[in-house]
Design a protein around this motif. Sequence first.
Motif, PDB file in Angstrom:
ATOM      1  N   THR A  71       0.869  -1.183   0.000  1.00 25.51           N
ATOM      2  CA  THR A  71       0.000   0.000   0.000  1.00 25.51           C
ATOM      3  C   THR A  71       0.896   1.221   0.000  1.00 25.51           C
ATOM      4  OG1 THR A  71      -0.097   0.083   2.400  1.00 25.51           O
ATOM      5  CG2 THR A  71      -1.864  -1.104   1.301  1.00 25.51           C
ATOM      6  N   HIS A  72       0.347   2.345  -0.396  1.00 23.95           N
ATOM      7  CA  HIS A  72       1.167   3.542  -0.299  1.00 23.95           C
ATOM      8  C   HIS A  72       0.578   4.507   0.717  1.00 23.95           C
ATOM      9  CE1 HIS A  72      -1.626   4.458  -3.586  1.00 23.95           C
ATOM     10  NE2 HIS A  72      -1.379   5.731  -3.433  1.00 23.95           N
ATOM     11  N   ASP A 130      -7.012   7.070  -1.237  1.00 22.99           N
ATOM     12  CA  ASP A 130      -7.183   6.271  -2.456  1.00 22.99           C
ATOM     13  C   ASP A 130      -8.427   5.403  -2.381  1.00 22.99           C
ATOM     14  OD1 ASP A 130      -4.884   7.389  -3.427  1.00 22.99           O
ATOM     15  OD2 ASP A 130      -3.624   5.666  -2.948  1.00 22.99           O
ATOM     16  N   ILE A 131      -8.696   4.849  -1.209  1.00 20.79           N
ATOM     17  CA  ILE A 131      -9.894   4.014  -1.042  1.00 20.79           C
ATOM     18  C   ILE A 131     -11.138   4.856  -1.281  1.00 20.79           C
ATOM     19  CG2 ILE A 131     -11.250   2.686   0.633  1.00 20.79           C
ATOM     20  CD1 ILE A 131      -8.786   1.157  -0.336  1.00 20.79           C
ATOM     21  N   THR A 175      -7.915  -5.186   0.296  1.00 21.90           N
ATOM     22  CA  THR A 175      -8.863  -4.468   1.148  1.00 21.90           C
ATOM     23  C   THR A 175     -10.161  -4.200   0.396  1.00 21.90           C
ATOM     24  OG1 THR A 175      -7.058  -3.426   2.372  1.00 21.90           O
ATOM     25  CG2 THR A 175      -9.228  -2.367   2.504  1.00 21.90           C
ATOM     26  N   VAL A 176     -10.045  -3.705  -0.812  1.00 23.04           N
ATOM     27  CA  VAL A 176     -11.228  -3.409  -1.622  1.00 23.04           C
ATOM     28  C   VAL A 176     -12.017  -4.687  -1.903  1.00 23.04           C
ATOM     29  CG1 VAL A 176     -11.993  -2.614  -3.897  1.00 23.04           C
ATOM     30  CG2 VAL A 176     -10.310  -1.291  -2.614  1.00 23.04           C
ATOM     31  N   ALA A 229     -16.692  -7.857  -1.615  1.00 24.41           N
ATOM     32  CA  ALA A 229     -17.155  -9.229  -1.857  1.00 24.41           C
ATOM     33  C   ALA A 229     -17.392 -10.015  -0.571  1.00 24.41           C
ATOM     34  CB  ALA A 229     -16.158  -9.967  -2.750  1.00 24.41           C
ATOM     35  N   ILE A 230     -16.408 -10.121   0.268  1.00 26.64           N
ATOM     36  CA  ILE A 230     -16.487 -10.987   1.440  1.00 26.64           C
ATOM     37  C   ILE A 230     -17.463 -10.441   2.491  1.00 26.64           C
ATOM     38  CG2 ILE A 230     -15.181 -12.062   3.313  1.00 26.64           C
ATOM     39  CD1 ILE A 230     -14.390 -13.142   0.558  1.00 26.64           C
ATOM     40  N   VAL A 231     -17.343  -9.171   2.842  1.00 25.40           N
ATOM     41  CA  VAL A 231     -18.200  -8.595   3.889  1.00 25.40           C
ATOM     42  C   VAL A 231     -19.684  -8.673   3.509  1.00 25.40           C
ATOM     43  CG1 VAL A 231     -18.766  -6.481   5.146  1.00 25.40           C
ATOM     44  CG2 VAL A 231     -16.380  -7.182   4.907  1.00 25.40           C
TER      45      VAL A 231
END
Length: 139
Positions: free
Chosen positions: A6-7, A13-14, A103-104, A109-111
């Motif tokens: 990550t930066h 960015d998210i 993270t995205v 998808a998962i959550v």
Amino acid sequence: MEGLLTHRNFWEDIVGRVDGPIKFRLILQPTIAVILAIRDGLKDARAGQPLYFWSLFTHSSERRQLLKDGWKSVGSVFVFAIVIDGVYQFVVFRWFYPGEALTVAIVLAIVPYLLIRGLADGIARDSIKSKGRESNPVI
């Protein structure tokens, strides 16, 4: 100094993904995860299986099989989310940050899958119980 995963502007960015290119994925990916979760939640209710997410913590002997079954459903959506976010990153940043893509993908998808599968299961169970009471009225 930017990290490989990550930066430094991770949260910016998210949030920036909402207005950036390929923003349709922010609707498409959770929608697909929700559809799969509803399907699996209804299947769980009909089979009389315990709530999926809860079972991951309470049925340790079945955890591996539960994870395998859940991954069969949501795995392709998760991989798709990573690929699409990778395309987004290359277009916007000219670089790929795997930590941000993971993270995205988890958020898109998962959550939603975990939350909606349990909700669909619970609603279906209530419906099944109420239908059972209607066919067997107490006198």
